[in-house]
Scaffold this motif. Structure first.
Motif, PDB file in Angstrom:
ATOM      1  N   PHE A   1       7.434   3.304  -1.292  1.00 36.63           N
ATOM      2  CA  PHE A   1       6.794   2.632  -2.408  1.00 36.63           C
ATOM      3  C   PHE A   1       6.303   3.583  -3.509  1.00 36.63           C
ATOM      4  N   GLN A   2       5.587   4.629  -3.123  1.00 38.02           N
ATOM      5  CA  GLN A   2       4.882   5.410  -4.130  1.00 38.02           C
ATOM      6  C   GLN A   2       5.754   6.424  -4.852  1.00 38.02           C
ATOM      7  N   THR A   3       6.809   6.913  -4.201  1.00 33.38           N
ATOM      8  CA  THR A   3       7.680   7.864  -4.885  1.00 33.38           C
ATOM      9  C   THR A   3       8.589   7.172  -5.894  1.00 33.38           C
ATOM     10  N   GLY A   4       8.794   5.878  -5.700  1.00 35.79           N
ATOM     11  CA  GLY A   4       9.707   5.157  -6.575  1.00 35.79           C
ATOM     12  C   GLY A   4      11.164   5.329  -6.200  1.00 35.79           C
ATOM     13  N   TRP A   5      11.446   6.006  -5.078  1.00 30.75           N
ATOM     14  CA  TRP A   5      12.827   6.238  -4.666  1.00 30.75           C
ATOM     15  C   TRP A   5      13.501   4.951  -4.190  1.00 30.75           C
ATOM     16  N   PHE A   6      12.737   4.074  -3.563  1.00 34.29           N
ATOM     17  CA  PHE A   6      13.322   2.871  -2.975  1.00 34.29           C
ATOM     18  C   PHE A   6      12.789   1.595  -3.634  1.00 34.29           C
ATOM     19  N   ILE A   7      11.472   1.394  -3.554  1.00 34.33           N
ATOM     20  CA  ILE A   7      10.849   0.215  -4.148  1.00 34.33           C
ATOM     21  C   ILE A   7       9.715   0.704  -5.037  1.00 34.33           C
ATOM     22  N   PRO A   8       9.995   0.973  -6.290  1.00 35.48           N
ATOM     23  CA  PRO A   8       8.951   1.527  -7.166  1.00 35.48           C
ATOM     24  C   PRO A   8       7.846   0.514  -7.423  1.00 35.48           C
ATOM     25  N   LEU A   9       6.617   1.013  -7.411  1.00 29.69           N
ATOM     26  CA  LEU A   9       5.455   0.192  -7.706  1.00 29.69           C
ATOM     27  C   LEU A   9       4.791   0.695  -8.979  1.00 29.69           C
ATOM     28  N   ALA A  10       4.357  -0.234  -9.795  1.00 31.92           N
ATOM     29  CA  ALA A  10       3.565   0.138 -10.960  1.00 31.92           C
ATOM     30  C   ALA A  10       2.194   0.608 -10.501  1.00 31.92           C
ATOM     31  N   GLU A  11       1.520   1.379 -11.348  1.00 32.34           N
ATOM     32  CA  GLU A  11       0.191   1.885 -10.993  1.00 32.34           C
ATOM     33  C   GLU A  11      -0.756   0.730 -10.674  1.00 32.34           C
ATOM     34  N   GLU A  12      -0.617  -0.370 -11.390  1.00 32.33           N
ATOM     35  CA  GLU A  12      -1.472  -1.522 -11.136  1.00 32.33           C
ATOM     36  C   GLU A  12      -1.212  -2.117  -9.761  1.00 32.33           C
ATOM     37  N   ASP A  13       0.054  -2.066  -9.320  1.00 34.86           N
ATOM     38  CA  ASP A  13       0.394  -2.591  -8.002  1.00 34.86           C
ATOM     39  C   ASP A  13      -0.234  -1.753  -6.898  1.00 34.86           C
ATOM     40  N   VAL A  14      -0.176  -0.421  -7.060  1.00 33.36           N
ATOM     41  CA  VAL A  14      -0.787   0.469  -6.073  1.00 33.36           C
ATOM     42  C   VAL A  14      -2.291   0.233  -6.011  1.00 33.36           C
ATOM     43  N   THR A  15      -2.910   0.075  -7.179  1.00 35.35           N
ATOM     44  CA  THR A  15      -4.349  -0.162  -7.229  1.00 35.35           C
ATOM     45  C   THR A  15      -4.738  -1.443  -6.506  1.00 35.35           C
ATOM     46  N   ALA A  16      -3.842  -2.410  -6.457  1.00 35.29           N
ATOM     47  CA  ALA A  16      -4.136  -3.667  -5.763  1.00 35.29           C
ATOM     48  C   ALA A  16      -4.375  -3.445  -4.278  1.00 35.29           C
TER      49      ALA A  16
END
Length: 237
Positions: free
Chosen positions: A34-49
């Motif tokens: 999730f966090q590297t964006g290699w497979f399923i990229p997340l926006a910063e807002e998504d991580v903050t959730a």
């Protein structure tokens, strides 16, 4: 600062540290997927959730939920007290926490058993986040990382095996062998010193201290019957 590399403190009750390895694998998988964006990229807002945001959590204490930026997934605020432990701010943050968990977690799992250890780990992380919220209730900065839970493991190890010899990297480059009491004791002192003199730093020092307190208390009650405190065994390294 010491980076732990290895201790020779053999397991006595369990055959393999399944929970410790599973936690490490889960942390690495979440970061890589999730966090590297290699497979399923997340926006910063998504991580903050999935992070603990004290001001937001207290504002929604009545049970409201936080949302993904996409609105596709609902994340109950209270659940972030667990999900935040599996997010990290970068590879260095992740590797540092996982090294400590790898070196010291297996013996705490051995002292408790698999089920109690996962309960212990999560409880330390929850208490760490709670301490951070209590001391910084108006903060709108997201709290992420396994540091609080790992701090609980460190405190428990220090109470159980202070004499065991550990190989560490001093100043990130010099391998030396010292007792766990020195390696972990200095790490703990750094946390309290940082709390006093670097209160404006982005690191959540209160979460580290909360995890340490939780681990020191919980090990007294959650260890197996017959596991002694302050073991004099030095082991090898």
């Amino acid at each position: 600062m010491f980076v732990p590399l290895h201790d020779t403190n053999p397991l006595k009750k369990i055959r393999f540290q399944y929970v410790t390895v599973g936690l490490i694998a889960l942390n690495v998988a979440v970061f890589a997927i999730f966090q590297t964006g290699w497979f399923i990229p997340l926006a910063e807002e998504d991580v903050t959730a999935f992070a603990v945001v004290p001001a937001q959590l207290l504002a929604n204490a009545g049970g409201e939920t936080a949302f993904f930026a996409t609105g596709a997934v609902m994340v109950p605020e209270r659940l972030t007290l667990i999900t935040y432990m599996f997010l990290h701010g970068g590879w260095i943050h992740l590797i540092g926490n996982m090294l400590f968990l790898w070196v010291f977690g297996d013996n705490i799992e051995d002292a408790m058993g698999h089920v109690r250890f996962i309960m212990f780990y999560l409880m330390c992380g929850i208490f760490a986040a709670s301490a951070h919220i209590l001391m910084m209730p108006h903060s709108d900065l997201p709290l992420i990382g396994a540091s609080g839970a790992v701090a609980g493991v460190i405190a428990a190890y220090l109470i159980l095996h202070p004499k065991v010899k550990v190989w560490v990297l001093a100043l990130w480059r010099i391998p030396i062998r010292i007792t766990a009491a020195w390696a972990l004791g200095i790490w703990i002192l750094i946390q309290f010193a940082s709390l006093l003199f670097q209160s404006e730093d982005a690191v959540a020092w209160w979460a580290h201290v909360g995890g340490l307190v939780a681990g020191a208390v919980l090990i007294l009650f959650m260890r197996r019957r017959g596991v002694i405190l302050f073991d004099r065994t030095r082991g090898g390294a």
